[in-house]
Motif scaffolding. Structure first.
Motif, short mmCIF file in Angstrom:
data_model
loop_
_atom_site.label_atom_id
_atom_site.label_comp_id
_atom_site.label_asym_id
_atom_site.label_seq_id
_atom_site.Cartn_x
_atom_site.Cartn_y
_atom_site.Cartn_z
N LEU A 44 0.84 -1.20 0.00
CA LEU A 44 0.00 0.00 0.00
C LEU A 44 0.88 1.25 0.00
O LEU A 44 1.78 1.37 0.82
CB LEU A 44 -0.91 0.04 1.23
N ILE A 45 0.61 2.18 -0.90
CA ILE A 45 1.32 3.45 -0.91
C ILE A 45 0.37 4.50 -0.37
O ILE A 45 -0.68 4.78 -0.97
CB ILE A 45 1.81 3.82 -2.32
N CYS A 46 0.72 5.06 0.77
CA CYS A 46 -0.11 6.05 1.45
C CYS A 46 0.48 7.44 1.25
O CYS A 46 1.67 7.64 1.49
CB CYS A 46 -0.19 5.75 2.94
N VAL A 47 -0.36 8.37 0.82
CA VAL A 47 0.09 9.74 0.56
C VAL A 47 -0.12 10.58 1.81
O VAL A 47 -1.22 10.63 2.37
CB VAL A 47 -0.66 10.35 -0.64
N GLU A 48 0.93 11.27 2.22
CA GLU A 48 0.92 12.01 3.48
C GLU A 48 0.41 13.44 3.27
O GLU A 48 0.73 14.09 2.28
CB GLU A 48 2.33 12.05 4.06
N ASN A 49 -0.39 13.91 4.23
CA ASN A 49 -0.81 15.31 4.21
C ASN A 49 0.39 16.22 4.47
O ASN A 49 1.21 15.95 5.34
CB ASN A 49 -1.90 15.58 5.24
N MET A 50 0.49 17.29 3.70
CA MET A 50 1.57 18.26 3.91
C MET A 50 0.96 19.60 4.33
O MET A 50 -0.03 19.61 5.04
CB MET A 50 2.44 18.36 2.65
N TYR A 51 1.50 20.71 3.87
CA TYR A 51 1.04 22.02 4.33
C TYR A 51 1.50 23.09 3.36
O TYR A 51 2.44 22.89 2.57
CB TYR A 51 1.60 22.32 5.73
N PRO A 52 0.84 24.24 3.37
CA PRO A 52 1.26 25.31 2.45
C PRO A 52 2.59 25.93 2.88
O PRO A 52 2.84 26.10 4.07
CB PRO A 52 0.12 26.32 2.57
N TRP A 53 3.44 26.21 1.92
CA TRP A 53 4.69 26.93 2.16
C TRP A 53 4.42 28.42 1.94
O TRP A 53 3.72 28.79 0.99
CB TRP A 53 5.78 26.46 1.20
N ARG A 54 4.99 29.25 2.79
CA ARG A 54 4.74 30.68 2.66
C ARG A 54 6.06 31.45 2.53
O ARG A 54 7.05 31.12 3.17
CB ARG A 54 3.94 31.21 3.86
N GLY A 87 4.75 36.20 3.43
CA GLY A 87 3.34 36.23 3.77
C GLY A 87 2.40 35.64 2.74
O GLY A 87 1.19 35.60 2.95
N ARG A 88 2.95 35.18 1.62
CA ARG A 88 2.11 34.62 0.56
C ARG A 88 2.41 33.14 0.38
O ARG A 88 3.55 32.69 0.56
CB ARG A 88 2.37 35.36 -0.75
N GLU A 89 1.37 32.39 0.01
CA GLU A 89 1.56 30.97 -0.18
C GLU A 89 2.30 30.68 -1.48
O GLU A 89 1.97 31.23 -2.53
CB GLU A 89 0.22 30.24 -0.22
N ALA A 90 3.34 29.85 -1.38
CA ALA A 90 4.08 29.40 -2.56
C ALA A 90 3.50 28.07 -3.00
O ALA A 90 3.37 27.14 -2.19
CB ALA A 90 5.57 29.26 -2.24
N LYS A 91 3.14 27.94 -4.25
CA LYS A 91 2.53 26.72 -4.77
C LYS A 91 3.60 25.65 -4.96
O LYS A 91 4.24 25.57 -6.01
CB LYS A 91 1.81 27.00 -6.08
N MET A 92 3.77 24.80 -3.95
CA MET A 92 4.86 23.82 -3.98
C MET A 92 4.42 22.45 -4.48
O MET A 92 5.22 21.71 -5.05
CB MET A 92 5.46 23.68 -2.57
N TYR A 93 3.18 22.07 -4.21
CA TYR A 93 2.74 20.71 -4.49
C TYR A 93 1.71 20.67 -5.62
O TYR A 93 0.93 21.60 -5.81
CB TYR A 93 2.13 20.08 -3.23
N LEU A 94 1.71 19.56 -6.33
CA LEU A 94 0.73 19.32 -7.39
C LEU A 94 0.12 17.93 -7.21
O LEU A 94 0.87 16.95 -7.07
CB LEU A 94 1.41 19.41 -8.77
#
Length: 277
Positions: free
Chosen positions: A122-132, A135-142
């Motif tokens: 089983l491959i389980c995908v882990e919850n991550m978090y927004p990078w800032r 003060g602005r969120e950087a779009k790191m994940y797709l």
């Protein structure tokens, strides 16, 4: 109840087995890093047998600091699944793709299904978090750092990451249902740092979540992943890891007892920990 090798850092992969045995854990999670022991199934099986500690999960080297381990992104996952199969682990933990990872990112959900079908792991995908930044969120994940609404068969939940993202973990547990297969037991606050605190020391509803798992008869694994590298005296790491283990077992049992008896959650006792210096 398992213990992540990251919880004993800066000690090596080879040290987590003896510590898990000494402290009464049921097994371990091995994070694949630059440490050769973490990549070698023969050495891992030898340690597992010596200490009577099964390897339940393999954490793939999908972190930024392990970019040089095992080459391309797909190779990291394929080799992690092969390693899991060779050591008898049920689960591979993977982070969601970074936006710059091209076909790996765009075909991630389909690709991990193919690896699961080929290996039975089983491959389980882990919850991550927004990078800032500034003060602005950087779009790191797709497609996103939050796996809950994504088309993933299996998910692992990390409370420290949820704290940074200011997510309600109990709501996420309820939404995920059977897709939740693995939990990293830790805690954190909404200060933007991945703190990996002891459960109960942050602002996540960790106790309520673990009791919910016990109440619903959940059959996944709770893996302790707390930061112990800043310990100040001999034995402090062991105290932290014993406390985390007892916290999980207490709240799992409380949830199971409530399910059996119909008692209200407010009637459950809480684990108290003597303050650490």
């Amino acid at each position: 109840m398992t213990l992540s090798s990251s919880s004993v850092f800066p000690l090596g992969t080879q040290d987590v087995f003896a510590m898990a045995e000494d402290l009464g854990y049921d097994g371990v999670e091995v994070m694949v890093t630059h440490n050769g022991w973490s990549q070698d199934p023969v050495k891992l099986n030898r340690l597992s047998e010596k200490h009577g500690m099964p390897i339940h999960s393999i954490h793939a080297p999908t972190l930024l600091f392990t970019q040089q381990v095992w080459g391309s992104a797909w190779n990291k996952l394929a080799k992690s699944a092969d390693l899991a199969r060779e050591v008898g682990a049920e689960v591979v933990v993977a982070h969601p793709p970074f936006r710059w990872q091209g076909n790996y990112a765009s075909g991630f959900a389909e690709g991990i299904r193919e690896i699961m079908e080929a290996t039975g792991v089983l491959i389980c995908v882990e919850n991550m978090y927004p990078w800032r930044a500034s003060g602005r969120e950087a779009k790191m994940y797709l497609p996103h750092w939050d796996p809950v609404p994504e088309d993933y068969d299996y998910v692992i939940w990390d409370f420290s990451h949820a704290a940074i993202a200011q997510e309600n973990s109990l709501d996420a547990f309820r939404s995920l249902g059977d897709r939740l297969r693995h939990v990293h037991l830790t805690d954190g606050t909404a200060n933007g740092k991945d703190e990996h605190m002891l459960p109960g020391d942050g602002d996540q509803p960790v106790a309520e979540c673990i009791e919910y798992l016990g109440e619903t008869g959940w059959d996944g694994a709770v893996c302790v992943e707390v930061g112990t590298r800043k310990t100040k005296y001999a034995g402090e790491r062991e105290e932290m890891l014993v406390y985390s283990l007892e916290f999980a077992r207490h709240h799992l049992a409380a949830g199971a007892a409530r399910s059996a008896s119909g008692r209200d959650p407010e009637d459950q006792d809480t684990v108290e920990r003597s303050p650490l210096p």
